[in-house]
Design a protein around this motif. Sequence first.
Motif, PDB file in Angstrom:
ATOM      1  N   VAL A   1       0.910  -1.249   0.109  1.00 20.99           N
ATOM      2  CA  VAL A   1      -0.012  -0.079   0.019  1.00 20.99           C
ATOM      3  C   VAL A   1       0.794   1.356  -0.032  1.00 20.99           C
ATOM      4  CG1 VAL A   1      -1.728   1.404   1.398  1.00 20.99           C
ATOM      5  CG2 VAL A   1      -1.916  -1.311   1.393  1.00 20.99           C
ATOM      6  N   GLY A   2       0.701   1.943  -0.960  1.00 26.18           N
ATOM      7  CA  GLY A   2       1.549   3.320  -1.176  1.00 26.18           C
ATOM      8  C   GLY A   2       2.657   3.136  -2.038  1.00 26.18           C
ATOM      9  N   LYS A   3       2.947   2.090  -2.817  1.00 20.49           N
ATOM     10  CA  LYS A   3       3.915   1.986  -3.591  1.00 20.49           C
ATOM     11  C   LYS A   3       3.720   3.043  -5.023  1.00 20.49           C
ATOM     12  CE  LYS A   3       6.660  -1.303  -6.356  1.00 20.49           C
ATOM     13  NZ  LYS A   3       6.795  -2.778  -7.025  1.00 20.49           N
ATOM     14  N   LYS A   4       2.650   2.823  -5.578  1.00 18.54           N
ATOM     15  CA  LYS A   4       2.562   4.095  -6.691  1.00 18.54           C
ATOM     16  C   LYS A   4       2.662   5.311  -6.154  1.00 18.54           C
ATOM     17  CE  LYS A   4      -0.537   1.252  -9.068  1.00 18.54           C
ATOM     18  NZ  LYS A   4      -2.031   0.825  -9.672  1.00 18.54           N
ATOM     19  N   ALA A   5       2.339   5.726  -4.898  1.00 19.82           N
ATOM     20  CA  ALA A   5       2.643   7.112  -4.547  1.00 19.82           C
ATOM     21  C   ALA A   5       3.975   7.469  -4.192  1.00 19.82           C
ATOM     22  CB  ALA A   5       1.741   7.364  -3.288  1.00 19.82           C
ATOM     23  N   SER A   6       5.001   6.325  -3.937  1.00 20.23           N
ATOM     24  CA  SER A   6       6.239   6.512  -3.676  1.00 20.23           C
ATOM     25  C   SER A   6       6.833   6.739  -4.835  1.00 20.23           C
ATOM     26  CB  SER A   6       6.771   5.217  -2.877  1.00 20.23           C
ATOM     27  OG  SER A   6       6.921   4.448  -3.713  1.00 20.23           O
ATOM     28  N   ILE A   7       6.396   6.054  -6.221  1.00 19.03           N
ATOM     29  CA  ILE A   7       7.193   6.341  -7.339  1.00 19.03           C
ATOM     30  C   ILE A   7       6.837   7.721  -7.927  1.00 19.03           C
ATOM     31  CG2 ILE A   7       7.161   5.421  -9.511  1.00 19.03           C
ATOM     32  CD1 ILE A   7       6.417   2.613  -8.581  1.00 19.03           C
ATOM     33  N   VAL A   8       5.434   8.044  -7.786  1.00 15.48           N
ATOM     34  CA  VAL A   8       5.252   9.349  -8.259  1.00 15.48           C
ATOM     35  C   VAL A   8       5.940  10.499  -7.433  1.00 15.48           C
ATOM     36  CG1 VAL A   8       3.216  10.904  -8.136  1.00 15.48           C
ATOM     37  CG2 VAL A   8       2.633   8.741  -9.031  1.00 15.48           C
ATOM     38  N   GLU A   9       5.990  10.334  -6.232  1.00 12.72           N
ATOM     39  CA  GLU A   9       6.969  11.166  -5.257  1.00 12.72           C
ATOM     40  C   GLU A   9       8.240  11.528  -5.923  1.00 12.72           C
ATOM     41  OE1 GLU A   9       7.999  14.183  -2.889  1.00 12.72           O
ATOM     42  OE2 GLU A   9       5.924  13.532  -3.293  1.00 12.72           O
ATOM     43  N   ALA A  10       8.979  10.197  -6.353  1.00 12.24           N
ATOM     44  CA  ALA A  10      10.267  10.176  -6.697  1.00 12.24           C
ATOM     45  C   ALA A  10      10.394  11.159  -7.929  1.00 12.24           C
ATOM     46  CB  ALA A  10      10.850   9.122  -6.809  1.00 12.24           C
TER      47      ALA A  10
ATOM     48  N   ILE B   1       3.314   9.465   2.024  1.00 11.27           N
ATOM     49  CA  ILE B   1       2.907   7.937   2.696  1.00 11.27           C
ATOM     50  C   ILE B   1       1.699   8.112   3.511  1.00 11.27           C
ATOM     51  CG2 ILE B   1       5.263   7.103   2.198  1.00 11.27           C
ATOM     52  CD1 ILE B   1       5.631   7.219   5.078  1.00 11.27           C
ATOM     53  N   MET B   2       1.057   9.389   3.844  1.00 11.51           N
ATOM     54  CA  MET B   2       0.147   9.422   4.829  1.00 11.51           C
ATOM     55  C   MET B   2      -1.111   9.538   3.951  1.00 11.51           C
ATOM     56  SD  MET B   2       1.482  12.358   7.268  1.00 11.51           S
ATOM     57  CE  MET B   2       3.427  12.707   7.197  1.00 11.51           C
ATOM     58  N   ASP B   3      -2.178   9.018   4.546  1.00 12.41           N
ATOM     59  CA  ASP B   3      -3.539   9.479   4.059  1.00 12.41           C
ATOM     60  C   ASP B   3      -3.808  10.866   4.723  1.00 12.41           C
ATOM     61  OD1 ASP B   3      -4.409   9.057   6.667  1.00 12.41           O
ATOM     62  OD2 ASP B   3      -5.076   7.046   6.093  1.00 12.41           O
ATOM     63  N   ASN B   4      -4.993  11.437   4.144  1.00 17.09           N
ATOM     64  CA  ASN B   4      -5.112  12.698   4.320  1.00 17.09           C
ATOM     65  C   ASN B   4      -5.625  12.904   5.947  1.00 17.09           C
ATOM     66  OD1 ASN B   4      -4.992  13.774   1.751  1.00 17.09           O
ATOM     67  ND2 ASN B   4      -7.244  13.220   1.237  1.00 17.09           N
ATOM     68  N   GLU B   5      -6.324  11.672   6.369  1.00 15.19           N
ATOM     69  CA  GLU B   5      -6.744  11.904   7.764  1.00 15.19           C
ATOM     70  C   GLU B   5      -5.443  12.056   8.504  1.00 15.19           C
ATOM     71  OE1 GLU B   5      -9.078   9.368  11.090  1.00 15.19           O
ATOM     72  OE2 GLU B   5      -9.229   8.707   9.107  1.00 15.19           O
ATOM     73  N   ASP B   6      -4.407  11.080   8.441  1.00 13.55           N
ATOM     74  CA  ASP B   6      -3.123  11.043   9.052  1.00 13.55           C
ATOM     75  C   ASP B   6      -2.490  12.412   8.977  1.00 13.55           C
ATOM     76  OD1 ASP B   6      -3.215   8.455   9.745  1.00 13.55           O
ATOM     77  OD2 ASP B   6      -2.087   7.917   8.101  1.00 13.55           O
ATOM     78  N   TYR B   7      -2.497  13.240   7.899  1.00 13.17           N
ATOM     79  CA  TYR B   7      -1.726  14.402   7.653  1.00 13.17           C
ATOM     80  C   TYR B   7      -2.565  15.365   8.168  1.00 13.17           C
ATOM     81  CZ  TYR B   7       0.804  17.929   5.199  1.00 13.17           C
ATOM     82  OH  TYR B   7       1.691  19.010   5.060  1.00 13.17           O
ATOM     83  N   ASN B   8      -3.814  15.572   8.266  1.00 11.40           N
ATOM     84  CA  ASN B   8      -4.381  16.612   8.742  1.00 11.40           C
ATOM     85  C   ASN B   8      -4.711  16.458  10.281  1.00 11.40           C
ATOM     86  OD1 ASN B   8      -4.892  17.750   6.406  1.00 11.40           O
ATOM     87  ND2 ASN B   8      -6.836  16.406   5.788  1.00 11.40           N
TER      88      ASN B   8
ATOM     89  N   ASP C   1       4.892   1.680   5.456  1.00 13.79           N
ATOM     90  CA  ASP C   1       5.485   2.828   5.441  1.00 13.79           C
ATOM     91  C   ASP C   1       7.237   2.874   5.223  1.00 13.79           C
ATOM     92  OD1 ASP C   1       3.295   4.184   6.178  1.00 13.79           O
ATOM     93  OD2 ASP C   1       3.725   4.529   8.296  1.00 13.79           O
ATOM     94  N   TRP C   2       7.678   1.559   5.863  1.00 15.59           N
ATOM     95  CA  TRP C   2       9.148   1.774   5.624  1.00 15.59           C
ATOM     96  C   TRP C   2       9.368   1.482   4.138  1.00 15.59           C
ATOM     97  CZ3 TRP C   2      13.299  -1.079   3.812  1.00 15.59           C
ATOM     98  CH2 TRP C   2      14.492  -0.878   4.408  1.00 15.59           C
ATOM     99  N   CYS C   3       8.729   0.901   3.417  1.00 22.18           N
ATOM    100  CA  CYS C   3       8.878   0.372   2.117  1.00 22.18           C
ATOM    101  C   CYS C   3       8.996   1.542   1.280  1.00 22.18           C
ATOM    102  CB  CYS C   3       8.175  -0.791   1.601  1.00 22.18           C
ATOM    103  SG  CYS C   3       8.400  -2.401   2.255  1.00 22.18           S
ATOM    104  N   SER C   4       7.701   2.301   1.629  1.00 21.95           N
ATOM    105  CA  SER C   4       7.488   3.862   0.942  1.00 21.95           C
ATOM    106  C   SER C   4       8.691   4.839   1.053  1.00 21.95           C
ATOM    107  CB  SER C   4       6.042   4.385   1.309  1.00 21.95           C
ATOM    108  OG  SER C   4       5.245   3.263   0.832  1.00 21.95           O
ATOM    109  N   MET C   5       9.165   4.528   2.306  1.00 26.26           N
ATOM    110  CA  MET C   5      10.320   5.334   2.773  1.00 26.26           C
ATOM    111  C   MET C   5      11.381   5.372   1.812  1.00 26.26           C
ATOM    112  SD  MET C   5      13.525   5.721   4.508  1.00 26.26           S
ATOM    113  CE  MET C   5      13.309   4.382   5.295  1.00 26.26           C
ATOM    114  N   ILE C   6      11.977   4.098   1.599  1.00 26.26           N
ATOM    115  CA  ILE C   6      13.135   3.776   1.184  1.00 26.26           C
ATOM    116  C   ILE C   6      13.181   3.635  -0.521  1.00 26.26           C
ATOM    117  CG2 ILE C   6      12.827   1.177   1.008  1.00 26.26           C
ATOM    118  CD1 ILE C   6      15.972   3.158   2.264  1.00 26.26           C
TER     119      ILE C   6
END
Length: 616
Positions: free
Chosen positions: A63-72, A139-146, A174-179
Motif C-alpha cells: 500500500v503506497g508503492k505507486k505514490a512513492s514512485i510518483v513522489e520520486a 505515505i500518509m492518507d489525508n486523515e493522518d496528515y490533517n 511505511d518503511w518500504c514507501s520511505m526507502i
Amino acid sequence: MRMESEDIQRDNVAKIAALFPNCVTEAQGEDGHLKKAINFELLKQMLSDSVIDGDEAYEFTWVGKKASIVEANRPIRKTLRPVKEDSVNWDTTENLYIEGDNLEVLKLLQESYLGKVKMIYIDPPYNTGHDFVYPDSFIMDNEDYNEGTGYFDEEGNVNYSRENSESSGKYHSDWCSMIYPRLLLARNLLSDDGVIFISIDDNELANLKKICEEIFGEENFIANIVWKHTQQSKNDELFFSRQYNHTLVYATNKNNVARFYFERTEEDNKNYSNPDNDPKGAWRAGDVRSPNYRRTLCFDIVAPNGNIIKAPANGWRWSEESVKEKISTGEIKFKDDYSGIIRKIYLCDQPGRTPENLWEGNRFGTTRQAASMIKDLFDGIQVFDTPKPIELIKSMIQLLPDNNSLVLDFFSGSATTAHAVMDMNAHDNGQRKFIMVQVAEPCAENSAAYKAGYKNICEIGKERIRRAAKKIHEDNPDATFDDGFRVLKLDDTNMKDVYYAAGDYTQEMLPGMESNVKSDRTDLDLFFGCLIDWGLPLSLPYTSETIDDCMVHTYNDGDLIACFDENVPESVIKTIAKRQPLRAVFRDSSFASSPEKINVGEIFKSLAPDTRVKVI
C-alpha cells in the motif's frame, strides 16, 4: 532559469514518446494546463507480446508503492543554501555536508551528480518498531496528515520520535514507501561501475532485497555481507542472540565493476613458500580435484617413474589435455614420491584476497568499538549511541580500485563514512571525496548529546568530521588529505511566487514586487541555486571580484560567471563576455529596462557567441 528540481516524470514521457509516439496524448495537469501523458492501454497493445494478461503475475507491491514512485519523479521548488560559518576550508575543499531531508536533497543533486558517484553507503533506520521513520507526507492518507496521528506534534512540527508499531496496519508499507523513492533517485547518481552498500537487519531484509532487485536488477546483485557487529551474547533475547546485521551490495551494472579484492596481509601469505626455488616466487599447493563429478575427468596420470596416479572420486579439475599442458609448464608438479600431483598457486598471480561475505568484528569492528571511538573523540561524552565502525566502511571503500572516487552517504548519522574516507586518504594518498546528507533530527533533551550542547544530529556529524580530521593528522603527521567540507542547507526556493506564476498577479500588485528574489537571500545563495539549476558540481572553486563597483562571481575558471547587482553597467557586461564563460547569469533587476536586457544578448552574440546566458 527553471529554479526547481528535474521533472523526471516529464523526461520519462519524452523517452517513451521517442520509441512510441503514437502512445503520447494530452491530459489536464493539477494546475489545469494540458501536458503530455501516456496512453497506457495503447502502450500495452504495442507491447502485447510481452504483457502478461490476467490478474496473476510475479510482483512485489504494498500500500503506497505507486505514490512513492510518483513522489520520486515529482519536481520540487527548493534549493541548497551555503553556510560558510559551519564549513571547514570552504574555498578549497571538495567535500560536502548537506543538511536536509534526503529525499528532497537527492532530487536537487540529480543533474549535478548524475552518474558521478562511485560508491554509496547508507545505514537507513531499521524498522524495529521504535526507530525514527521519515515522515514523508506522501505515505500518509489525508486523515493522518490533517489530524496528525503521530507524524506531527501539537504545534505541527515533525515528530521524529514516533514509533512505527508492529500493530500498525502500515508497519512494513511505511518503511518500504520511505526507502523506495530514495533508492530510485540514488541509482541515477551511481556511475556505470558504481556500487551501493545498504546496511539492514532482519526486519526488512526480505523487502529491501525485493526493492533492490526492482531498482538495480536481480542480475546486479553482488553479495549479502553478514557483519558480526557484537562479540557479546545477549541473554535477554527470547530464542537466539542476534549478533549480526546484513549489508546488501548491488551494482549499477555488475559487468562494469572491477573484481573485488582485499589487500593481502602477512596472515594471508603465511601458507606460501618456495621449496623448489621456483623463479616465479612463493607458491602453495592448490586443489586438483574437480568440485563436481564428471566422467570425462576421471582418468589415470602416469608419473615419470611409471607410477599410476588414480583420479579422485570426482575426477580431476581439468581435462587430460589440460593436465598434460600444465605438467609441461610446471603449473602441476608431482609429489616427491610420485604418489600424487600438486597444483602451484603463485603469490605473484594473486592481486589480493577475494573477500568473504562473513565479516567478523575483530577485523571489521563492532558497535561497541565504534561507540568507544566516538566517545573518545568527544572527550568522553557518548553523543551517538549506534555509530558504525570506520573499519567497516573503510573495508567497503578498499574494494574500489579507484582512490579518486566520490562516496555518498545520505543517511550519514554521525558521519562515520566521512571519517572513513579521510582516514583512507591519509593512509594511501587518495583523493576520494564525500557527500554527507542528514536531516536535522533533534537530540532528545535528556540525552548526553543535548546536554553537551548538540541540538541535532547534524551538529554531531559536522563536529565529528572536524575532530576526526584533527585526530587523523595527529596520528599521521606527514599525511595530506582534504580535511574540510562545505556545508549546505536545504531550504525553500530563492525566488518569490511571482517568479513561477507571474500571470497570477495584477498590475496593481506589481509596485510591491520590484524583485522576484526573496529579501533574505544573498549573492551566494543565488549563485549556488544557479549551480544546482544548471547541473554543476557544488564543490569546485570559485572567486569573487569587484568590477566597476559590481560584484562578479566566477566558478571553476569560467564554467559560470554571475553578477546579481542592480543596474549592471554595459562595461561589466562586456568584461564578462570577453572572458567567454560557458554560462553567464544575471538578475532580472540587473537591467533598468527591456532594451538594456536585449542589449546584453547582442553583446554576448558579438563577444561570446558560445556562452549560454540566462536571467533569474
